[in-house]
Design an enzyme around this catalytic site. Structure first.
Site, short mmCIF file in Angstrom:
data_model
loop_
_atom_site.label_atom_id
_atom_site.label_comp_id
_atom_site.label_asym_id
_atom_site.label_seq_id
_atom_site.Cartn_x
_atom_site.Cartn_y
_atom_site.Cartn_z
N SER A 518 3.52 1.37 -7.82
CA SER A 518 4.17 1.72 -9.10
C SER A 518 5.50 2.40 -8.82
CB SER A 518 2.92 3.25 -9.19
OG SER A 518 3.19 4.02 -7.73
N LYS A 561 1.03 12.94 -9.57
CA LYS A 561 2.59 12.67 -9.81
C LYS A 561 3.70 13.74 -10.36
CE LYS A 561 1.96 7.59 -8.71
NZ LYS A 561 2.35 5.96 -9.45
#
Length: 667
Positions: A518, A561
């Site tokens: 990611s 996140k």
């Protein structure tokens, strides 16, 4: 590439207003059971309950957050087994060998009746024998006829009674004053038994033979037989945890032997007592996960023969139409009633649905974690106190309390950022530095934490050095991500000549292992900045995987996140230039807290969805990536043009110009 617009407030999570409107239009919600969304399991239980599959057992592949017992019970009751296999069991003394008690199967509800009638017969015949001791009449046989008439359709019972009467008439003395042990009994109108066992062992499953001591001698008789769960569930269903069988292989092989032989044998038989085995009509359900099923396969491949039915439990429910909203609300209301709580208001149901969407990380899918919802609703009931219904504020209080109880590590991490012990810059511009987003998992929680990624370049041959990988702090998927972005760089800038620069990529202040791809998009932007010597906006954090052609791919943990970076920006101070770049394919996964939604609506914070790395370049650098012209060159004012120019200068250095005075000097 087209300019990327930030997301609007309506795109940031579950549409609570729409759900509220739908529920307000349904004043009454039908209770929906735990089998909602469990089509695969329903299919398996449909076969499980048929006479044709009565010898097939089932493996239920579930997960901890669902109330497996309640779900299995509900599916069994909605797909009932026939009661033809349910029978009472009595043990009687064997007049030919007292060491081997005889097992008699009687119709459901007839065991106690048999015991009572036999006791009356023995008492009556014994009294006649006592009254006329000199008579040659065989009182036990003569008085047996009414009893034989009652049980005339049971040949084994008739044989036992006739043999018993003959032996008693010949003077046989019973070893115990009570002939019949009502081993397993049912009511005549009972449904098939459903028995759960969380921690099975051999005695619990197969029963035991107790012993007593009389005048220093160990004695055992048929009245000391103790039924196991296999006996109690006979004719019905026994539910066992598969991981316990894995921990005790011997128990599995004992169970396997009984299932193949269709008999419940006495594993505790000894030289004092060895009772007859009982016919096994039980169907077994093992509950576990895919890992435990694989473990059983590795232990014994025969499990495929015994457990051909697999029921996978679904953990989410898709909201495909308005009716699905109503069904799911009924599902939540039913959980509240099962938990003996007051009903939920429509606002409380919407709050739970919003939280459910957050758990699944999808705006149109709901969690089926019934055990977790039950606990949460019970805790909300505490906040509701004596109110007639649980409202949204009580649900939110319960969620906040739940999150607070498990966020110790997340709080320590955030405090380290606030105290500047972790260096994170959220304003201004810097070359070769970017904020990547990651998720840290603990035993209780997962939370987002930004990571400062830096890149340093130096003269070389185009190699990208991954420091985390070199020191064994990165996994294989992370290494794959770095390899992909390296491939992208070489496609762009090494088609005609080598890249005369090497780079080191570092996750600064990272002291634990990392894995996943990611951070690929963030790492590439950081490298491009270092190669071009162009600064990146530090208020823009980045998360996203990518392929070799620059397409941005979805990642997990997008909500955690974003929340993690938002909290850092909040601590450092907002300047209306901060935001997050995410994959466009992750937009349906967004379900952000109300505070962040409000900040985005007021343009204090932004979320930018991108499909390609070049869109992210325009956001992170405030200049275009660049498009090849007719000569195969990038515009000098673009990012790619700056990198191309630097590579060209290093590969083709110009000779230094010599002044006229120097020329005359060496002439």
């Amino acid at each position: 590439m087209n300019k990327v617009a930030g997301l609007t407030k309506q795109q940031l999570g579950f549409d609570q207003q729409h759900a509220k409107t739908l529920l307000e239009n349904h004043s009454w919600l039908d209770a929906v059971g735990l089998s909602l969304g469990q089509e695969r399991a329903q299919n398996a239980f449909t076969f499980f309950s048929t006479p044709q599959c009565s010898e097939q057992h089932m493996m239920v592949l579930g997960y901890p957050a669902i109330d497996s017992k309640a779900l299995i019970r509900e599916l069994l009751l909605s797909n009932p087994l026939v009661t033809d296999n349910v029978f009472d069991v009595v043990y009687c003394e064997d007049v030919t060998n007292a060491r081997t008690p005889i097992c008699l199967n009687l119709p459901q509800g007839q065991g106690i009746k048999f015991s009572r009638l036999v006791h009356s017969w023995l008492k009556r015949a014994s009294s006649l024998t006592t009254e006329k001791p000199e008579s040659d009449t065989k009182f036990f046989s003569d008085e047996l006829a009414p009893l034989l008439k009652v049980f005339k359709r049971l040949p084994k019972v008739l044989t036992f009674l006739n043999d018993l009467a003959k032996q008693l008439d010949n003077g046989y003395a019973l070893s115990h004053p009570i002939l019949v042990n009502n081993f397993v009994t049912h009511q005549a109108d009972d449904t098939f038994p459903i028995v759960f066992c969380d921690n099975p062992d051999s005695v619990k499953l197969f029963g035991d033979i107790a012993h007593i001591t009389e005048q220093g001698t160990t004695v055992a008789n048929h009245h000391l037989l103790q039924p196991g769960l296999l006996h109690q569930a006979n004719g019905g269903v026994l539910v066992l945890p598969s991981d316990r069988l894995l921990e005790n292989p011997q128990l599995w092989f004992e169970l396997k032997s009984s299932l193949f032989d269709r008999q419940i044998k006495w594993t505790s038989a000894n030289h004092w007592l060895d009772p007859q085995a009982i016919d096994l009509k039980t169907q077994i359900i093992l509950v576990g996960d895919a890992l435990s099923y694989k473990g059983l396969l590795d232990l014994d491949p025969d499990i495929i023969q015994l457990f051909p039915l697999i029921a996978e439990v679904n953990h989410q429910f898709a909201l495909e139409n308005e009716q699905d909203f109503v069904k799911y609300a009924g599902y939540l209301q039913n959980i509240a009633r099962r938990a003996n709580c007051v009903d939920l208001t429509s606002d409380a149901l919407v709050a739970l649905m919003n939280y459910s969407s957050f758990l699944i990380e999808h705006q149109q899918r709901m969690s089926l974690d019934s055990a977790m919802f039950k606990s949460l609703i019970q805790q909300a009931q505490v906040f509701a106190q004596d109110k007639s219904k649980i409202d949204s504020e009580h649900i939110l209080q319960a969620i906040d309390a739940f999150n607070h109880r498990k966020n110790r590590i997340a709080q320590y991490s955030f405090e380290a950022i606030k105290d500047k012990q972790l260096l994170l810059v959220t304003d201004g511009q810097q070359i070769g530095q970017i904020n990547a987003l990651s998720v840290l998992d603990t035993d209780l929680d997962s939370f987002g934490e930004p990571s400062r990624v830096t890149a340093a370049v130096y003269y070389g041959d185009g190699d990208i050095g991954d420091v985390e990988r070199k020191v064994d702090q990165a996994g294989n998927i992370h290494a794959k991500g770095v390899a992909i972005l390296t491939s992208y760089l070489h496609q762009k800038f090494a088609m005609d000549d080598e890249i005369p620069l090497d780079a080191n990529l570092v996750f600064e202040q990272s002291y634990q292992g990392i894995d996943g791809d990611s951070a690929a998009m963030a790492s590439l932007l950081c490298l491009l900045s270092a190669f071009a010597q162009k600064p990146l906006n530090q208020g823009i954090a980045v998360t996203g995987a990518m392929d070799q052609f620059g397409n941005i791919l979805a990642i997990g943990g997008v909500n955690e996140k974003i929340v993690g970076f938002y909290n850092v920006c909040k601590a450092n101070g907002f300047d209306k230039q901060q935001g997050v770049i995410i994959p466009a394919s992750n937009v349906p996964n967004l379900n952000l807290p109300q505070e962040i939604r409000d900040a985005i609506e007021s343009n204090q914070f932004s979320i930018f969805p991108v499909d390609h790395i070049e869109q992210a370049i325009g956001l992170g650098f405030s200049l275009p990536a660049g498009v090849l012209d007719h000569d195969g060159c990038y515009p000098p004012e673009s990012l790619y043009g700056a990198i191309e120019g630097r590579i060209d200068d290093l590969n083709n250095p110009q000779a230094p110009q010599i002044s006229l005075l120097s020329r005359l000097k060496f002439w």
